[in-house]
Design a protein around this motif. Structure first.
Motif, PDB file in Angstrom:
ATOM      1  N   SER A  29       0.847  -1.199   0.000  1.00 51.72           N
ATOM      2  CA  SER A  29       0.000   0.000   0.000  1.00 51.72           C
ATOM      3  C   SER A  29       0.879   1.244   0.000  1.00 51.72           C
ATOM      4  CB  SER A  29      -0.889   0.012   1.243  1.00 51.72           C
ATOM      5  OG  SER A  29      -1.710  -1.126   1.260  1.00 51.72           O
ATOM      6  N   GLN A  30       0.285   2.349  -0.398  1.00 52.76           N
ATOM      7  CA  GLN A  30       0.992   3.634  -0.480  1.00 52.76           C
ATOM      8  C   GLN A  30       1.698   3.964   0.836  1.00 52.76           C
ATOM      9  OE1 GLN A  30       1.231   5.488  -3.194  1.00 52.76           O
ATOM     10  NE2 GLN A  30       2.326   7.178  -2.260  1.00 52.76           N
ATOM     11  N   GLY A  31       2.963   4.333   0.757  1.00 55.66           N
ATOM     12  CA  GLY A  31       3.714   4.753   1.932  1.00 55.66           C
ATOM     13  C   GLY A  31       4.272   3.619   2.769  1.00 55.66           C
ATOM     14  N   ARG A  32       4.134   2.392   2.303  1.00 60.06           N
ATOM     15  CA  ARG A  32       4.641   1.235   3.051  1.00 60.06           C
ATOM     16  C   ARG A  32       5.676   0.483   2.230  1.00 60.06           C
ATOM     17  NH1 ARG A  32      -1.232  -0.875   4.966  1.00 60.06           N
ATOM     18  NH2 ARG A  32      -1.667   0.842   6.388  1.00 60.06           N
ATOM     19  N   GLY A  33       6.469  -0.286   2.933  1.00 58.10           N
ATOM     20  CA  GLY A  33       7.411  -1.189   2.286  1.00 58.10           C
ATOM     21  C   GLY A  33       6.903  -2.608   2.425  1.00 58.10           C
ATOM     22  N   LYS A  34       7.299  -3.470   1.498  1.00 54.24           N
ATOM     23  CA  LYS A  34       6.945  -4.894   1.561  1.00 54.24           C
ATOM     24  C   LYS A  34       8.209  -5.660   1.903  1.00 54.24           C
ATOM     25  CE  LYS A  34       3.605  -6.753   0.168  1.00 54.24           C
ATOM     26  NZ  LYS A  34       2.897  -7.425  -0.871  1.00 54.24           N
ATOM     27  N   LEU A  35       8.197  -6.312   3.068  1.00 54.87           N
ATOM     28  CA  LEU A  35       9.325  -7.108   3.528  1.00 54.87           C
ATOM     29  C   LEU A  35       9.007  -8.575   3.264  1.00 54.87           C
ATOM     30  CD1 LEU A  35      11.141  -6.822   6.961  1.00 54.87           C
ATOM     31  CD2 LEU A  35      10.670  -9.009   5.904  1.00 54.87           C
ATOM     32  N   ASN A  36       9.778  -9.199   2.384  1.00 58.01           N
ATOM     33  CA  ASN A  36       9.675 -10.633   2.155  1.00 58.01           C
ATOM     34  C   ASN A  36      10.865 -11.292   2.836  1.00 58.01           C
ATOM     35  OD1 ASN A  36       8.281  -9.415  -0.446  1.00 58.01           O
ATOM     36  ND2 ASN A  36       7.456 -11.448  -0.092  1.00 58.01           N
ATOM     37  N   SER A  37      10.604 -12.371   3.559  1.00 63.62           N
ATOM     38  CA  SER A  37      11.672 -13.075   4.277  1.00 63.62           C
ATOM     39  C   SER A  37      11.597 -14.555   3.954  1.00 63.62           C
ATOM     40  CB  SER A  37      11.535 -12.862   5.783  1.00 63.62           C
ATOM     41  OG  SER A  37      10.373 -13.514   6.253  1.00 63.62           O
ATOM     42  N   ASP A  38      12.748 -15.213   4.095  1.00 61.39           N
ATOM     43  CA  ASP A  38      12.778 -16.658   3.900  1.00 61.39           C
ATOM     44  C   ASP A  38      14.015 -17.224   4.587  1.00 61.39           C
ATOM     45  OD1 ASP A  38      11.729 -19.060   3.123  1.00 61.39           O
ATOM     46  OD2 ASP A  38      12.208 -18.852   1.008  1.00 61.39           O
ATOM     47  N   ALA A  39      14.001 -18.529   4.772  1.00 62.67           N
ATOM     48  CA  ALA A  39      15.117 -19.238   5.380  1.00 62.67           C
ATOM     49  C   ALA A  39      15.484 -20.432   4.510  1.00 62.67           C
ATOM     50  CB  ALA A  39      14.745 -19.711   6.786  1.00 62.67           C
ATOM     51  N   ALA A  40      16.753 -20.744   4.498  1.00 56.12           N
ATOM     52  CA  ALA A  40      17.254 -21.940   3.823  1.00 56.12           C
ATOM     53  C   ALA A  40      18.031 -22.740   4.863  1.00 56.12           C
ATOM     54  CB  ALA A  40      18.146 -21.557   2.647  1.00 56.12           C
ATOM     55  N   VAL A  41      17.652 -23.989   5.051  1.00 54.17           N
ATOM     56  CA  VAL A  41      18.282 -24.828   6.067  1.00 54.17           C
ATOM     57  C   VAL A  41      19.052 -25.943   5.373  1.00 54.17           C
ATOM     58  CG1 VAL A  41      17.878 -26.331   8.052  1.00 54.17           C
ATOM     59  CG2 VAL A  41      16.430 -24.323   7.703  1.00 54.17           C
ATOM     60  N   LYS A  42      20.308 -26.097   5.790  1.00 51.24           N
ATOM     61  CA  LYS A  42      21.147 -27.165   5.238  1.00 51.24           C
ATOM     62  C   LYS A  42      22.013 -27.704   6.357  1.00 51.24           C
ATOM     63  CE  LYS A  42      24.255 -28.184   1.439  1.00 51.24           C
ATOM     64  NZ  LYS A  42      24.999 -27.633   0.312  1.00 51.24           N
ATOM     65  N   GLU A  43      21.827 -28.978   6.670  1.00 55.49           N
ATOM     66  CA  GLU A  43      22.522 -29.635   7.770  1.00 55.49           C
ATOM     67  C   GLU A  43      22.272 -28.865   9.059  1.00 55.49           C
ATOM     68  OE1 GLU A  43      26.445 -29.769   6.144  1.00 55.49           O
ATOM     69  OE2 GLU A  43      25.841 -31.174   4.584  1.00 55.49           O
ATOM     70  N   ASN A  44      23.302 -28.396   9.749  1.00 56.68           N
ATOM     71  CA  ASN A  44      23.076 -27.654  10.996  1.00 56.68           C
ATOM     72  C   ASN A  44      23.178 -26.146  10.796  1.00 56.68           C
ATOM     73  OD1 ASN A  44      25.831 -27.513  10.550  1.00 56.68           O
ATOM     74  ND2 ASN A  44      26.354 -27.659  12.717  1.00 56.68           N
ATOM     75  N   ARG A  45      23.161 -25.720   9.539  1.00 55.32           N
ATOM     76  CA  ARG A  45      23.265 -24.290   9.236  1.00 55.32           C
ATOM     77  C   ARG A  45      21.950 -23.767   8.686  1.00 55.32           C
ATOM     78  NH1 ARG A  45      27.935 -23.747   5.120  1.00 55.32           N
ATOM     79  NH2 ARG A  45      26.465 -25.104   4.097  1.00 55.32           N
ATOM     80  N   CYS A  46      21.780 -22.486   8.866  1.00 51.71           N
ATOM     81  CA  CYS A  46      20.576 -21.828   8.386  1.00 51.71           C
ATOM     82  C   CYS A  46      20.971 -20.477   7.804  1.00 51.71           C
ATOM     83  CB  CYS A  46      19.605 -21.643   9.549  1.00 51.71           C
ATOM     84  SG  CYS A  46      18.247 -20.538   9.198  1.00 51.71           S
ATOM     85  N   GLY A  47      20.504 -20.197   6.613  1.00 58.86           N
ATOM     86  CA  GLY A  47      20.693 -18.883   6.026  1.00 58.86           C
ATOM     87  C   GLY A  47      19.344 -18.198   5.984  1.00 58.86           C
ATOM     88  N   VAL A  48      19.289 -16.949   6.408  1.00 59.94           N
ATOM     89  CA  VAL A  48      18.043 -16.192   6.309  1.00 59.94           C
ATOM     90  C   VAL A  48      18.285 -15.003   5.398  1.00 59.94           C
ATOM     91  CG1 VAL A  48      17.179 -16.943   8.548  1.00 59.94           C
ATOM     92  CG2 VAL A  48      18.432 -14.805   8.392  1.00 59.94           C
ATOM     93  N   GLY A  49      17.255 -14.672   4.655  1.00 63.36           N
ATOM     94  CA  GLY A  49      17.359 -13.558   3.732  1.00 63.36           C
ATOM     95  C   GLY A  49      16.088 -12.740   3.726  1.00 63.36           C
ATOM     96  N   ILE A  50      16.261 -11.449   3.494  1.00 58.41           N
ATOM     97  CA  ILE A  50      15.108 -10.549   3.409  1.00 58.41           C
ATOM     98  C   ILE A  50      15.309  -9.592   2.245  1.00 58.41           C
ATOM     99  CG2 ILE A  50      14.590 -10.655   5.868  1.00 58.41           C
ATOM    100  CD1 ILE A  50      15.740  -7.465   5.410  1.00 58.41           C
ATOM    101  N   ILE A  51      14.210  -9.104   1.750  1.00 66.21           N
ATOM    102  CA  ILE A  51      14.246  -8.031   0.768  1.00 66.21           C
ATOM    103  C   ILE A  51      13.063  -7.125   1.056  1.00 66.21           C
ATOM    104  CG2 ILE A  51      12.996  -9.356  -0.969  1.00 66.21           C
ATOM    105  CD1 ILE A  51      15.060  -7.744  -2.933  1.00 66.21           C
ATOM    106  N   ILE A  52      13.298  -5.824   1.009  1.00 63.02           N
ATOM    107  CA  ILE A  52      12.234  -4.846   1.238  1.00 63.02           C
ATOM    108  C   ILE A  52      12.146  -3.980  -0.015  1.00 63.02           C
ATOM    109  CG2 ILE A  52      11.377  -2.967   2.680  1.00 63.02           C
ATOM    110  CD1 ILE A  52      13.138  -4.085   4.958  1.00 63.02           C
TER     111      ILE A  52
END
Length: 181
Positions: A29-52
């Motif tokens: 909506s007008q005047g707002r940002g859209k934050l998309n987030s996600d996680a990728a899990v591999k073995e005992n590691r986790c990567g998280v990423g976001i984009i606004i």
């Protein structure tokens, strides 16, 4: 055979049309940002990423970080949202529509309760969201979350947090998207 075909066609009609709707990223909506987030899990590691992104689709901020000792994919998704809000807050963004492709975490953020470690992360996220002028949480089909997922996958190899202001890792936007937005 006709009875089977008839029954099959009735079943198709009664199935909710959620899967039939073409899902694509929608501007906030007008005047707002859209934050998309996600996680990728591999073995005992986790990567998280976001984009606004803003209402035009321009990137305001992208970020990723690798995390260790994540107990479940659901917790990883919750941590991705929390990381996104923390990063957005630090960048001075206060009006956000947050999207994730993890329906269970979105349900927790919108009032459902669970006795899990994920609930602890959700509680922290909700406390932080109160500092925003506007913050909503909604489910986004995986097809709407591809860029955040790409950043999360890249983050698996990071040794430290990476933040791009008004930029993003070039490999995270397919060529066709670069010309569309």
């Amino acid at each position: 055979m006709e009875d089977f075909a008839s029954a099959a066609s009735r079943e198709q009609i009664s199935i909710p049309s959620v899967e039939k709707v073409v899902q694509q990223w929608r501007k906030p909506s007008q005047g707002r940002g859209k934050l998309n987030s996600d996680a990728a899990v591999k073995e005992n590691r986790c990567g998280v990423g976001i984009i606004i992104r803003d209402g035009v689709g321009d990137v305001l901020l992208a970020a990723g970080v690798r995390m260790m000792d994540v107990s479940s994919p659901e917790e990883a998704e919750a941590r991705a949202i929390l990381f996104g809000l923390q990063t957005a807050f630090d960048a001075g963004l206060r009006n956000l529509e947050v999207e994730s492709d993890c329906l269970n975490v979105i349900k927790l953020l919108n009032g459902h309760k669970a006795r899990t470690l994920t609930q602890v992360v959700v509680n922290d996220t909700l406390a932080l969201s109160n500092l925003f002028s506007f913050c909503s949480f909604s489910f986004a089909n995986r097809s709407c979350n591809k860029v955040a997922h790409s950043v999360a996958q890249l983050s698996l190899s990071y040794d430290e947090m990476r933040v791009w202001l008004e930029d993003h890792p070039l490999t995270c936007f397919p060529l066709s998207w670069r010309t569309r937005f």
